[in-house]
Design a protein around this motif. Structure first.
Motif, PDB file in Angstrom:
ATOM      1  N   THR A   1      -9.107  -3.414  -1.176  1.00 35.26           N
ATOM      2  CA  THR A   1      -9.443  -2.479  -0.107  1.00 35.26           C
ATOM      3  C   THR A   1      -8.195  -1.789   0.430  1.00 35.26           C
ATOM      4  OG1 THR A   1     -11.423  -3.718   0.530  1.00 35.26           O
ATOM      5  CG2 THR A   1     -10.428  -2.303   2.207  1.00 35.26           C
ATOM      6  N   LYS A   2      -7.116  -2.538   0.581  1.00 36.88           N
ATOM      7  CA  LYS A   2      -5.874  -1.965   1.105  1.00 36.88           C
ATOM      8  C   LYS A   2      -5.356  -0.857   0.183  1.00 36.88           C
ATOM      9  CE  LYS A   2      -1.234  -3.231   2.687  1.00 36.88           C
ATOM     10  NZ  LYS A   2      -0.275  -4.343   2.889  1.00 36.88           N
ATOM     11  N   ASP A   3      -5.376  -1.106  -1.120  1.00 36.31           N
ATOM     12  CA  ASP A   3      -4.906  -0.101  -2.068  1.00 36.31           C
ATOM     13  C   ASP A   3      -5.845   1.101  -2.110  1.00 36.31           C
ATOM     14  OD1 ASP A   3      -2.591  -1.342  -2.795  1.00 36.31           O
ATOM     15  OD2 ASP A   3      -3.382  -2.240  -4.620  1.00 36.31           O
TER      16      ASP A   3
ATOM     17  N   MET B   1      -7.544   2.296   0.375  1.00 33.78           N
ATOM     18  CA  MET B   1      -7.209   3.113   1.541  1.00 33.78           C
ATOM     19  C   MET B   1      -6.034   4.038   1.226  1.00 33.78           C
ATOM     20  SD  MET B   1      -7.485   0.410   4.710  1.00 33.78           S
ATOM     21  CE  MET B   1      -6.921   1.637   5.901  1.00 33.78           C
ATOM     22  N   ARG B   2      -5.008   3.476   0.595  1.00 31.01           N
ATOM     23  CA  ARG B   2      -3.837   4.293   0.251  1.00 31.01           C
ATOM     24  C   ARG B   2      -4.221   5.395  -0.730  1.00 31.01           C
ATOM     25  NH1 ARG B   2      -1.222   4.970  -3.928  1.00 31.01           N
ATOM     26  NH2 ARG B   2      -2.162   3.188  -4.998  1.00 31.01           N
ATOM     27  N   MET B   3      -5.056   5.067  -1.713  1.00 32.48           N
ATOM     28  CA  MET B   3      -5.482   6.063  -2.699  1.00 32.48           C
ATOM     29  C   MET B   3      -6.239   7.211  -2.037  1.00 32.48           C
ATOM     30  SD  MET B   3      -6.798   3.738  -5.891  1.00 32.48           S
ATOM     31  CE  MET B   3      -5.842   2.349  -6.485  1.00 32.48           C
ATOM     32  N   LEU B   4      -7.078   6.888  -1.069  1.00 30.08           N
ATOM     33  CA  LEU B   4      -7.803   7.932  -0.348  1.00 30.08           C
ATOM     34  C   LEU B   4      -6.833   8.835   0.414  1.00 30.08           C
ATOM     35  CD1 LEU B   4     -10.950   6.127   1.096  1.00 30.08           C
ATOM     36  CD2 LEU B   4     -10.981   8.215  -0.270  1.00 30.08           C
ATOM     37  N   LEU B   5      -5.902   8.231   1.100  1.00 30.46           N
ATOM     38  CA  LEU B   5      -4.937   8.998   1.896  1.00 30.46           C
ATOM     39  C   LEU B   5      -4.038   9.851   1.005  1.00 30.46           C
ATOM     40  CD1 LEU B   5      -3.985   6.234   4.483  1.00 30.46           C
ATOM     41  CD2 LEU B   5      -5.337   8.287   4.931  1.00 30.46           C
ATOM     42  N   ASP B   6      -3.756   9.385  -0.226  1.00 28.91           N
ATOM     43  CA  ASP B   6      -2.911  10.129  -1.161  1.00 28.91           C
ATOM     44  C   ASP B   6      -3.729  11.062  -2.054  1.00 28.91           C
ATOM     45  OD1 ASP B   6      -0.750   8.822  -0.127  1.00 28.91           O
ATOM     46  OD2 ASP B   6      -0.554   7.373  -1.770  1.00 28.91           O
TER      47      ASP B   6
ATOM     48  N   ILE C   1     -13.850   8.807  -2.808  1.00 27.52           N
ATOM     49  CA  ILE C   1     -14.573   7.841  -1.972  1.00 27.52           C
ATOM     50  C   ILE C   1     -14.253   6.439  -2.470  1.00 27.52           C
ATOM     51  CG2 ILE C   1     -16.496   9.359  -1.346  1.00 27.52           C
ATOM     52  CD1 ILE C   1     -18.130   8.108  -3.552  1.00 27.52           C
ATOM     53  N   ALA C   2     -14.545   5.453  -1.623  1.00 27.94           N
ATOM     54  CA  ALA C   2     -14.343   4.062  -2.030  1.00 27.94           C
ATOM     55  C   ALA C   2     -15.516   3.221  -1.559  1.00 27.94           C
ATOM     56  CB  ALA C   2     -13.036   3.520  -1.461  1.00 27.94           C
ATOM     57  N   LEU C   3     -15.953   2.311  -2.416  1.00 23.41           N
ATOM     58  CA  LEU C   3     -16.947   1.301  -2.064  1.00 23.41           C
ATOM     59  C   LEU C   3     -16.175   0.005  -1.887  1.00 23.41           C
ATOM     60  CD1 LEU C   3     -19.918   0.358  -1.757  1.00 23.41           C
ATOM     61  CD2 LEU C   3     -19.926  -0.057  -4.225  1.00 23.41           C
ATOM     62  N   CYS C   4     -16.050  -0.455  -0.641  1.00 19.96           N
ATOM     63  CA  CYS C   4     -15.172  -1.590  -0.383  1.00 19.96           C
ATOM     64  C   CYS C   4     -15.575  -2.280   0.912  1.00 19.96           C
ATOM     65  CB  CYS C   4     -13.715  -1.145  -0.305  1.00 19.96           C
ATOM     66  SG  CYS C   4     -13.396   0.088   0.988  1.00 19.96           S
ATOM     67  N   ASN C   5     -14.911  -3.382   1.174  1.00 21.10           N
ATOM     68  CA  ASN C   5     -15.144  -4.104   2.423  1.00 21.10           C
ATOM     69  C   ASN C   5     -14.342  -3.475   3.550  1.00 21.10           C
ATOM     70  OD1 ASN C   5     -15.338  -6.642   0.194  1.00 21.10           O
ATOM     71  ND2 ASN C   5     -16.970  -6.451   1.688  1.00 21.10           N
ATOM     72  N   GLU C   6     -14.770  -3.750   4.760  1.00 15.50           N
ATOM     73  CA  GLU C   6     -14.156  -3.131   5.934  1.00 15.50           C
ATOM     74  C   GLU C   6     -12.699  -3.534   6.055  1.00 15.50           C
ATOM     75  OE1 GLU C   6     -15.526  -2.212  10.507  1.00 15.50           O
ATOM     76  OE2 GLU C   6     -16.395  -3.902   9.419  1.00 15.50           O
ATOM     77  N   ALA C   7     -11.861  -2.551   6.352  1.00 21.95           N
ATOM     78  CA  ALA C   7     -10.429  -2.795   6.508  1.00 21.95           C
ATOM     79  C   ALA C   7      -9.990  -2.403   7.909  1.00 21.95           C
ATOM     80  CB  ALA C   7      -9.660  -2.007   5.458  1.00 21.95           C
ATOM     81  N   GLU C   8      -8.682  -2.438   8.132  1.00 25.20           N
ATOM     82  CA  GLU C   8      -8.147  -2.014   9.426  1.00 25.20           C
ATOM     83  C   GLU C   8      -8.492  -0.546   9.671  1.00 25.20           C
ATOM     84  OE1 GLU C   8      -6.510  -3.734  11.821  1.00 25.20           O
ATOM     85  OE2 GLU C   8      -7.001  -5.521  10.645  1.00 25.20           O
TER      86      GLU C   8
END
Length: 304
Positions: A128-130, A132-137, A142-149
């Protein structure tokens, strides 16, 4: 170079003179003459030798040889852009975390691809952390993932709570117990995922609240989808998402545990700026939302 000028050039070649080309294109002859003059000025070379009849120059012959390919590619591009605008073609880049990447995403993408055969799907599997970075970059859409910060530039739309179950070796003494509580697992060796995993965080919360200090040090396994193989090898037990361990592989069994907390939330993570979202992305998000069991809630901007 304007496409209409190329089409005018082709018409003159086809009909043999400016007048017939003008009639075919429903232009005046001065307009045709002006367009060819503009094309020749843009290219910096003459295309026709004028006389009693018109003939192509060497440059004109070269352009004539390539014009059909140029116009065909132009028409194909127009079709592709129209399909993209209507959500029927293009590229969609989706990221997913485990266990959903293995257990849920293939069926979602199968249904989506049946509806959108012209869409090219690119899949990235990561944490999930990675993701998030991929989305921002802008590496994925889109991402199917568990809830993050929470992040100010991202939106998380929750779909469901992961259901947690107990995975045991088939020969484990607890296999015959009618009702299992967390406190019954106090002396067991737990198999846990890394400390940054949302499942590990939630399971440690459960252990801390109902068992307290474990009597045996846990074994850390870097990958939730492989936990079942360590249980199969009789290296310990695991509290794991149902979707990752069902159906149980040979040598393992699953059992419900009383009073377990909900697992982490699974959802769709997207960039907050919806203006960058294509119709294809929106339709894939709608397909993913068929997983939803949590009541729909307004999407709100998240802040740091």
């Amino acid at each position: 170079m304007e496409i209409r000028l190329i089409k005018t050039f082709q018409a003159i070649v086809k009909y043999g003179n400016f007048q017939r080309a003008a009639e075919a294109l429903q232009y005046s002859q001065p307009t045709i003459t002006m367009q060819i003059k503009k094309l020749e000025e843009e290219l910096g070379m003459k295309l026709f030798e004028r006389g009693k009849t018109i003939t192509l120059t060497s440059a004109g012959r070269l352009l004539n040889e390539r014009a059909d390919l140029l116009l065909r590619e132009y028409d194909e591009l127009n079709v592709a852009l129209t399909d993209f605008m209507h959500g029927d073609a293009g590229i969609i880049r989706i990221g997913a975390s485990e266990p959903s990447a293995s257990s849920r995403l293939p069926e979602i993408l199968r249904r989506f691809s049946e509806q959108k055969p012209k869409v090219q799907v690119q899949v990235r599997i990561s944490t999930t952390k990675d993701l998030m970075r991929m989305l921002l970059d802008d590496e994925i859409d889109i991402a199917l993932c568990n809830e993050a910060e929470p992040h100010i530039q991202l939106d998380f739309q929750p779909l469901l709570y992961e259901e947690i179950t107990l995975l045991l070796p088939a020969s484990h003494p607890l296999q015959h117990k009618q009702e299992i509580h967390l406190k019954d697992l106090k002396g067991e060796t737990f198999l846990l995922t890394p400390g940054t995993c949302s499942f590990r965080i939630r399971i440690e919360e459960m252990i801390s609240s109902q068992i307290g200090q474990l009597q045996r040090s846990p074994i850390l396994v870097d990958g939730i989808t492989v936990l079942k193989y360590f249980v199969q090898a009789n290296m310990g037990i695991a509290l794991a998402p149902v979707v990752a361990v069902s159906p149980p592989i040979p040598g393992t069994i699953t059992r419900p545990v009383r009073n377990l907390m909900n697992g982490p939330r699974l959802g769709v993570l997207t960039r907050k700026n919806s203006s960058t979202s294509s119709k294809i992305t929106e339709e894939l998000v709608d397909e993913i939302k068929r997983l939803r069991t949590i009541p729909d809630e307004p999407v709100m901007a998240q802040s740091l």
